[in-house]
Structure formats: structure tokens, C-alpha cells
Design an enzyme around this catalytic site. Structure first.
Site, PDB file in Angstrom:
ATOM      1  N   LYS A 171       0.836  -1.202   0.000  1.00 18.63           N
ATOM      2  CA  LYS A 171       0.000   0.000   0.000  1.00 18.63           C
ATOM      3  C   LYS A 171       0.868   1.249   0.000  1.00 18.63           C
ATOM      4  CE  LYS A 171      -4.004  -1.989   2.275  1.00 18.63           C
ATOM      5  NZ  LYS A 171      -4.659  -2.275   3.555  1.00 18.63           N
TER       6      LYS A 171
ATOM      7  N   GLN B  27      -4.181  -1.134   9.872  1.00 22.14           N
ATOM      8  CA  GLN B  27      -4.289  -2.415   9.174  1.00 22.14           C
ATOM      9  C   GLN B  27      -4.922  -3.478  10.084  1.00 22.14           C
ATOM     10  OE1 GLN B  27      -3.401  -3.162   5.872  1.00 22.14           O
ATOM     11  NE2 GLN B  27      -4.338  -5.139   6.313  1.00 22.14           N
TER      12      GLN B  27
ATOM     13  N   ASP C 139     -10.611   4.472   5.314  1.00 26.33           N
ATOM     14  CA  ASP C 139     -11.151   3.127   5.192  1.00 26.33           C
ATOM     15  C   ASP C 139     -12.685   3.174   5.120  1.00 26.33           C
ATOM     16  OD1 ASP C 139     -10.210   0.604   4.966  1.00 26.33           O
ATOM     17  OD2 ASP C 139     -10.250   0.141   7.106  1.00 26.33           O
TER      18      ASP C 139
END
Ligand code: NAD
Length: 295
Positions: free
Chosen positions: A54, A98, A121
Site C-alpha cells: 500500500k 491495518q 477506510d
């Protein structure tokens, strides 16, 4: 019917090119460089690879992406402390913690600690709530990716019957709510199915657009799909495959070979929804930076 394969890799690459151009425009107009903070707790090998990828991909687009690592023994208070610091840092526009987090951590508490305007997110309760109220907000990445795939493949959503199988907070519930909204690229009639649905096939067979987010390999067979339907397969399942060097291969929730010939369009696994999720994380990061700049 000739089946169209919806190429998530290609669509994802197109969007990334648009994002990169957007970042350049924002930078020359305001001097602002979108900043992303990716928080990794513990040493889970798969998570480490995800985070590294990422970071690298974000930087390739011109996002100022930085990784923050905490040991697996970090307490909830320590993680929230880091999140608080990132909340207050004006150069950080997006914060991603994460998952999965270690067992002793309450993931929802961490999620709630992230400022909603930095929740790239899209899983903060306020952002999820805004899907229901129709408000502006950051949308969760996988549902946003699904909507984008449909839109860019020219699939008519308005007035269509969408059947979603799976009711997770991450995928099923938000995509159902997003496509039911009175809004552009939405306005669908939505049925939400799950593990307790009676006669699942009777519902899926009436779908113009079928979205499978279940996590069960090949659960959706040909007899469950209407001729000419559009099928979006969100599932990522590892099945044993002695012929592969890794000993497994990745398949979706849809029995692709038997379902594809009936469809107007279908996403493959891999190469469908998967590539879109990370791309929409970057999209959200730029959006968060633009909102912070009042643009
Ligand atoms: P989840 O495990 O949280 O939820 C699964 C849902 O499927 C549940 O709501 C359950 O009610 C439903 N279900 C289970 N068995 C069923 C059955 N027999 N009939 C009908 N419904 C049934 O899953 P999730 O987090 O939404 O993920 C679903 C799948 O999508 C997984 O394979 C996951 O790996 C994948 N996924 C992919 C992406 C991506 O980027 N492509 C992102 C998130 C999740």
C-alpha cells in the site's frame, strides 16, 4: 449472450492515473500533498506485505505515505495515542489501521478513535451512518470499488434489482445501503441476503445485478443466476491446488466457469473487485486532503 468480463485491473489502473493527475492539480493549486498514515500493529507476515505494498503504491501516485509500526504487545491506549497524534497532524489526511489487530485489542474502539474526516477506510460509524442519511462522507473502500466497477462498465443501476449476498459491516451492508440511496449511480431496488435467508436461489435468480460477498468458494452456481445478469464476485477464497507451486489458488464465491456463460457481465477472481479496494483507499485519501483544503 456474449459475456463481458469486467476487468478490475484495467479499471483500477485508469482510476489510479486519474488520482495521480488529481494529486498534481491539488499540489500546484494549493501546495498540499495528500498524506496517508498506515499503522501496523504486530508482525503478521501477510499484513506486513499488504502495508508495504500500500505504501509503495501510494507513493507511486504522489501520496505522501508513511508507515507506523507498533509491537504486537502494544496496548489499546498506545494505539489510540498514536492515532490521536496522527489526528492532530495537519500533514496526515488519511489514517489506516491495518486489520487484523491482535486479539487483546477492540478493533471498533480503535476505529472510533480515528477522526471521521481522516477515516479513509470508511468504516467509522459516522461515515457508515452517512451512507444511510445520504450525507457526504468517506465511503468504505470495497463497496466504493464495486459501485465504481458498475458505473465504469456502463451497467444501469437505477431501477435495477440488486441482490447482495452477505451482510458484513465491511461489504454487504454498506454496498446494499449505497445502491439503495436516492443518488446518482444508485437508486436500485435492493435485497440483502445472508446465512439465514430462506431459499437463497429464489432471490438471487431475480437479480439484475448480483453481488456475492460471502467467503464460500463457488456457493453461487449457474442455477442461481438469471440469464443476462451482471455478477460481481467479492469473495477471496483459498482452495487447495496441488498443481500450483503455492499449493493453493484463489477463487471467488461464484462458480465462474458455469456462471459466466449466462451473464451479461461478470468480475473474475482474481482481477475483479480485489484491485479496486486499494485504489479506492487512495481515492479516499485524495478526497480527504481536498476536503481538508476546503475544495
Ligand atoms: P464476512 O465473513 O464478515 O461475512 C460473510 C457473510 O456471508 C455473512 O454476512 C453471512 O451471513 C453470509 N453467508 C455466509 N454463508 C452464507 C450462505 N451459505 N448463504 C448466504 N449467505 C451466507 O465476510 P466479508 O468480510 O464481507 O467478506 C466476504 C468475502 O469477500 C470474503 O471472501 C472476503 O475475503 C472477501 N473480501 C474481499 C474484498 C476485496 O477487496 N475483494 C474485501 C473484503 C472482503
Amino acid at each position: 449472450v456474449t459475456t463481458r468480463v469486467i476487468d478490475g485491473k484495467k479499471i483500477s489502473a485508469d482510476i489510479r492515473a486519474e488520482i495521480a493527475a488529481d494529486i498534481q492539480r491539488l499540489k500546484s493549486a494549493t501546495g498540499i500533498i495528500p498524506g496517508l498514515a498506515v499503522v501496523l500493529v504486530g508482525e503478521d507476515p501477510a499484513s506486513r506485505i499488504y502495508v508495504r505494498n500500500k505504501n509503495r503504491a501510494a507513493r507511486e501516485l504522489g501520496i505522501n505515505s508513511e508507515q507506523f509500526s507498533l509491537p504486537a504487545t502494544a496496548s489499546e491506549a498506545e494505539i489510540i495515542g498514536l492515532v490521536d497524534k496522527l489526528n492532530r497532524n495537519g500533514e496526515v489526511h488519511g489514517i489506516l489501521v491495518q486489520s487484523p489487530l491482535p486479539d487483546h485489542i477492540d478493533e471498533s474502539r480503535i476505529n472510533m478513535a480515528i477522526l471521521p474526516e481522516k477515516d479513509v477506510d470508511g468504516t467509522h460509524p459516522l461515515n457508515l451512518g452517512r451512507i444511510l442519511t445520504g450525507g457526504e462522507g468517506l465511503r468504505p473502500c470495497t463497496p466504493l470499488g464495486i459501485q465504481e466497477l458498475l458505473k465504469r462498465s456502463g451497467v444501469r443501476i437505477e431501477g435495477s434489482h440488486v441482490v447482495v449476498v452477505g451482510r458484513s459491516n465491511l461489504v454487504g451492508k454498506p454496498i446494499a445501503a449505497m445502491l439503495a440511496q436516492k443518488a446518482a449511480d444508485a437508486d436500485a431496488t435492493v435485497t440483502l441476503c445472508h446465512s439465514r435467508t430462506r431459499d437463497l436461489a429464489s432471490h438471487t435468480r431475480s437479480a439484475d445485478i448480483l453481488i456475492a460477498a460471502i467467503g464460500k468458494p463457488a456457493l453461487i452456481g449457474a442455477d442461481m443466476v438469471k440469464e443476462g445478469a451482471v455478477v460481481i464476485d467479492v469473495g477471496i477464497n483459498r482452495v487447495p491446488d496441488p498443481a500450483s507451486p503455492k499449493g493453493y489458488r484463489v477463487v471467488g464465491d461464484v462458480s465462474y466457469d458455469e456462471v459466466a456463460p449466462k451473464c451479461a457481465a461478470i468480475t473474475p477472481v482474481p482481477g475483479g473487485v480485489g484491485p479496486m479496494t486499494v485504489t479506492m483507499l487512495f481515492y479516499n485519501t485524495v478526497r480527504a486532503a481536498r476536503m481538508a483544503a476546503g475544495r
